[in-house]
Design a protein around this motif. Sequence first.
Motif, mmCIF file in Angstrom:
data_model
loop_
_atom_site.group_PDB
_atom_site.id
_atom_site.type_symbol
_atom_site.label_atom_id
_atom_site.label_comp_id
_atom_site.label_asym_id
_atom_site.label_seq_id
_atom_site.Cartn_x
_atom_site.Cartn_y
_atom_site.Cartn_z
ATOM 1 N N ALA A 175 2.812 34.145 -4.101
ATOM 2 C CA ALA A 175 3.981 33.367 -4.516
ATOM 3 C C ALA A 175 4.720 32.781 -3.318
ATOM 4 C CB ALA A 175 4.924 34.237 -5.349
ATOM 5 N N LEU A 176 4.747 33.517 -2.207
ATOM 6 C CA LEU A 176 5.433 33.009 -1.019
ATOM 7 C C LEU A 176 4.818 31.692 -0.554
ATOM 8 C CD1 LEU A 176 5.800 36.350 0.982
ATOM 9 C CD2 LEU A 176 7.587 35.141 -0.279
ATOM 10 N N ALA A 177 3.481 31.636 -0.574
ATOM 11 C CA ALA A 177 2.807 30.394 -0.181
ATOM 12 C C ALA A 177 2.932 29.328 -1.265
ATOM 13 C CB ALA A 177 1.336 30.676 0.115
ATOM 14 N N ALA A 178 2.803 29.724 -2.517
ATOM 15 C CA ALA A 178 2.816 28.764 -3.621
ATOM 16 C C ALA A 178 4.174 28.094 -3.778
ATOM 17 C CB ALA A 178 2.416 29.459 -4.916
ATOM 18 N N ILE A 179 5.247 28.825 -3.550
ATOM 19 C CA ILE A 179 6.587 28.235 -3.684
ATOM 20 C C ILE A 179 6.775 27.135 -2.645
ATOM 21 C CG2 ILE A 179 9.040 28.712 -3.299
ATOM 22 C CD1 ILE A 179 8.649 31.348 -4.769
ATOM 23 N N GLY A 180 6.266 27.364 -1.428
ATOM 24 C CA GLY A 180 6.356 26.319 -0.407
ATOM 25 C C GLY A 180 5.619 25.059 -0.826
ATOM 26 N N VAL A 181 4.397 25.219 -1.343
ATOM 27 C CA VAL A 181 3.622 24.073 -1.834
ATOM 28 C C VAL A 181 4.369 23.354 -2.944
ATOM 29 C CG1 VAL A 181 1.523 23.415 -3.079
ATOM 30 C CG2 VAL A 181 1.375 25.009 -1.173
ATOM 31 N N SER A 182 4.951 24.138 -3.862
ATOM 32 C CA SER A 182 5.653 23.559 -5.006
ATOM 33 C C SER A 182 6.908 22.793 -4.583
ATOM 34 C CB SER A 182 6.015 24.673 -5.996
ATOM 35 O OG SER A 182 6.549 24.134 -7.181
ATOM 36 N N LEU A 183 7.669 23.347 -3.638
ATOM 37 C CA LEU A 183 8.875 22.662 -3.164
ATOM 38 C C LEU A 183 8.526 21.349 -2.475
ATOM 39 C CD1 LEU A 183 10.953 25.661 -1.730
ATOM 40 C CD2 LEU A 183 11.469 24.310 -3.774
ATOM 41 N N GLU A 205 -3.336 25.939 6.562
ATOM 42 C CA GLU A 205 -3.286 26.195 8.004
ATOM 43 C C GLU A 205 -1.918 26.717 8.435
ATOM 44 O OE1 GLU A 205 -6.718 25.733 7.460
ATOM 45 O OE2 GLU A 205 -5.657 24.015 6.658
ATOM 46 N N MET A 206 -0.879 26.425 7.663
ATOM 47 C CA MET A 206 0.417 27.049 7.925
ATOM 48 C C MET A 206 0.347 28.552 7.654
ATOM 49 S SD MET A 206 3.081 24.287 6.306
ATOM 50 C CE MET A 206 3.155 22.588 6.882
ATOM 51 N N ILE A 207 -0.391 28.914 6.608
ATOM 52 C CA ILE A 207 -0.599 30.335 6.306
ATOM 53 C C ILE A 207 -1.328 31.016 7.465
ATOM 54 C CG2 ILE A 207 -1.808 31.939 4.763
ATOM 55 C CD1 ILE A 207 -1.404 29.857 2.519
ATOM 56 N N THR A 208 -2.404 30.386 7.927
ATOM 57 C CA THR A 208 -3.175 30.946 9.033
ATOM 58 C C THR A 208 -2.341 31.038 10.303
ATOM 59 O OG1 THR A 208 -5.166 29.935 8.097
ATOM 60 C CG2 THR A 208 -5.300 30.703 10.364
ATOM 61 N N PHE A 209 -1.518 30.027 10.545
ATOM 62 C CA PHE A 209 -0.703 29.983 11.760
ATOM 63 C C PHE A 209 0.206 31.207 11.874
ATOM 64 C CE2 PHE A 209 3.070 28.663 14.175
ATOM 65 C CZ PHE A 209 2.485 28.150 15.332
ATOM 66 N N GLY A 210 0.843 31.587 10.767
ATOM 67 C CA GLY A 210 1.723 32.750 10.798
ATOM 68 C C GLY A 210 0.983 34.022 11.184
ATOM 69 N N ALA A 211 -0.217 34.206 10.627
ATOM 70 C CA ALA A 211 -1.005 35.404 10.939
ATOM 71 C C ALA A 211 -1.493 35.382 12.384
ATOM 72 C CB ALA A 211 -2.188 35.505 9.981
ATOM 73 N N LEU A 212 -1.948 34.212 12.854
ATOM 74 C CA LEU A 212 -2.440 34.120 14.235
ATOM 75 C C LEU A 212 -1.334 34.382 15.243
ATOM 76 C CD1 LEU A 212 -4.786 30.982 14.058
ATOM 77 C CD2 LEU A 212 -5.468 33.367 14.359
ATOM 78 N N ALA A 272 9.457 32.249 12.636
ATOM 79 C CA ALA A 272 10.268 31.206 13.260
ATOM 80 C C ALA A 272 9.398 30.067 13.775
ATOM 81 C CB ALA A 272 11.084 31.808 14.408
ATOM 82 N N LEU A 273 8.268 30.394 14.423
ATOM 83 C CA LEU A 273 7.356 29.361 14.916
ATOM 84 C C LEU A 273 6.742 28.568 13.765
ATOM 85 C CD1 LEU A 273 5.513 31.195 17.845
ATOM 86 C CD2 LEU A 273 7.220 29.378 18.015
ATOM 87 N N SER A 274 6.488 29.237 12.645
ATOM 88 C CA SER A 274 5.959 28.544 11.467
ATOM 89 C C SER A 274 6.964 27.510 10.972
ATOM 90 C CB SER A 274 5.640 29.548 10.353
ATOM 91 O OG SER A 274 4.615 30.440 10.742
ATOM 92 N N GLY A 275 8.245 27.893 10.934
ATOM 93 C CA GLY A 275 9.279 26.945 10.546
ATOM 94 C C GLY A 275 9.356 25.762 11.494
ATOM 95 N N VAL A 276 9.227 26.033 12.796
ATOM 96 C CA VAL A 276 9.223 24.953 13.801
ATOM 97 C C VAL A 276 8.030 24.033 13.579
ATOM 98 C CG1 VAL A 276 8.969 24.454 16.260
ATOM 99 C CG2 VAL A 276 10.504 26.289 15.510
ATOM 100 N N LEU A 277 6.871 24.615 13.266
ATOM 101 C CA LEU A 277 5.681 23.813 12.988
ATOM 102 C C LEU A 277 5.921 22.890 11.792
ATOM 103 C CD1 LEU A 277 2.688 23.099 13.429
ATOM 104 C CD2 LEU A 277 2.113 25.032 11.933
ATOM 105 N N GLY A 278 6.514 23.419 10.719
ATOM 106 C CA GLY A 278 6.817 22.596 9.554
ATOM 107 C C GLY A 278 7.770 21.462 9.893
ATOM 108 N N VAL A 329 11.474 25.514 5.369
ATOM 109 C CA VAL A 329 11.446 26.700 4.501
ATOM 110 C C VAL A 329 10.033 26.959 3.990
ATOM 111 C CG1 VAL A 329 12.258 27.674 2.312
ATOM 112 C CG2 VAL A 329 13.869 26.487 3.828
ATOM 113 N N GLY A 330 9.351 25.900 3.522
ATOM 114 C CA GLY A 330 7.990 26.059 3.007
ATOM 115 C C GLY A 330 7.034 26.585 4.056
ATOM 116 N N ALA A 331 7.143 26.073 5.292
ATOM 117 C CA ALA A 331 6.270 26.531 6.370
ATOM 118 C C ALA A 331 6.577 27.971 6.762
ATOM 119 C CB ALA A 331 6.419 25.610 7.584
ATOM 120 N N ALA A 332 7.867 28.333 6.789
ATOM 121 C CA ALA A 332 8.235 29.713 7.120
ATOM 122 C C ALA A 332 7.720 30.689 6.060
ATOM 123 C CB ALA A 332 9.754 29.832 7.251
#
Length: 421
Positions: free
Chosen positions: A148-156, A170-177, A199-205, A325-328
Amino acid sequence: MLVILFVTLLAALSMATFSAGSAHADEVGTEYNFTLSGNVKFNGEALVGVAIAVDGNGYKADTVTDADGKWAIGVPEKGTYEVTLDEETLPKGVVVAKGGNVIDTEFGLTDRKSVNFFLGEGTRNTVSFFDQFVNRFVNGLNFGLLLALAAIGVSLIFGTTGLSNFAHAEMITFGALMTLVFSINLGLPIWLAILIAIALSGVLGYGLDAVIWKPLRRKGVAVIPLMIVSIGLSLALRYLYQYFFGGSTSQLPGAGMTDLKFGPISLSPIDLASMGISIVVLLAVAYFLLRTRIGKATRAVSDNPSLASASGIDVDGVIRIVWVVGAALAGLSGVLWAYFRPGVSWDMGFQMLLLVFAAVTLGGLGTAFGALVGSLIVGLFVELSTLWLPSDLKVVGALVILILVLLFRPQGILGRKERIG
């Protein structure tokens, strides 16, 4: 400039080495240089035809013991593998005495690793269907929450821009990496590494919207070309990850914690923390959308961007916040997904993307709460379907439910029949 900075960041932080491989089970990996092997005996007698399976680093294979009780499976690389002995193939009255029938093993300095199971006399314990159902229901709930965390970002993002963003994987992968780099390679505490990764994921978005999506929106590029751009961006980022990080799978700190038993339910402390974090974050997102000024503006832009702009709402500013928000959320989802799989790899977000889009479509395109409902349904069916289907086909159950729902309600569970604007 953003692309250069992004590539520089990956180059500076890519200290982990991955390599991926795949093979058909019937090949038993004879073409590979690294080998897992063992000898299955009971009271000095070799046991023939005992099934052994190996799973790890994106590779699966299985074999059976020969007349001498020996087995060997080649694997494409050194790493950690899960070796499973199928107790149903043991002779009657023989069970795995200690250590269990699943062993996690890792190569040392040599190219061959011996894995042996301890056998003894006894009765095989079986788990009732009800207990399996309850345990997998809870695991499905856990998976649905992180989905749901990933899906809500896509939906927004879809609701405010009309874009089906394939690069969300790739935003999902970025957070884990990033969590892997800061925790394992740079030695930071895991909680701090996760916060930095989010935080870096949000910056990427933010950067992707500023450099790519906002200029394309201003030029009036249609939705279909934008979607094609997102597919190209997804491929570019994915193989950029592989270039800098390689193709293997690595574990985050705490991934191997022992499960806790709650009756028929078996959950690790990480699973409990994952569910707790997901629930808290989802409640915070709901409060943001329903109670805050920016959240209300986001829903207004999603309903009708033109009317929202005429009402004095800064549409571009709202969209920029949605991307952050979606990227974070995607980055956090990637961290939790890395623990659930378990493991971090260059294409882990792509492996999850189909289920993310299925959840968004099932719940209703463009509605965050629909994405939540759809994610929970998909997560439950993915896990529960393994009671009847092989684990390799567990995605099928979720897709069948998606098709059935759309046949009777094309707009999804909480979607509107017609999108305005």
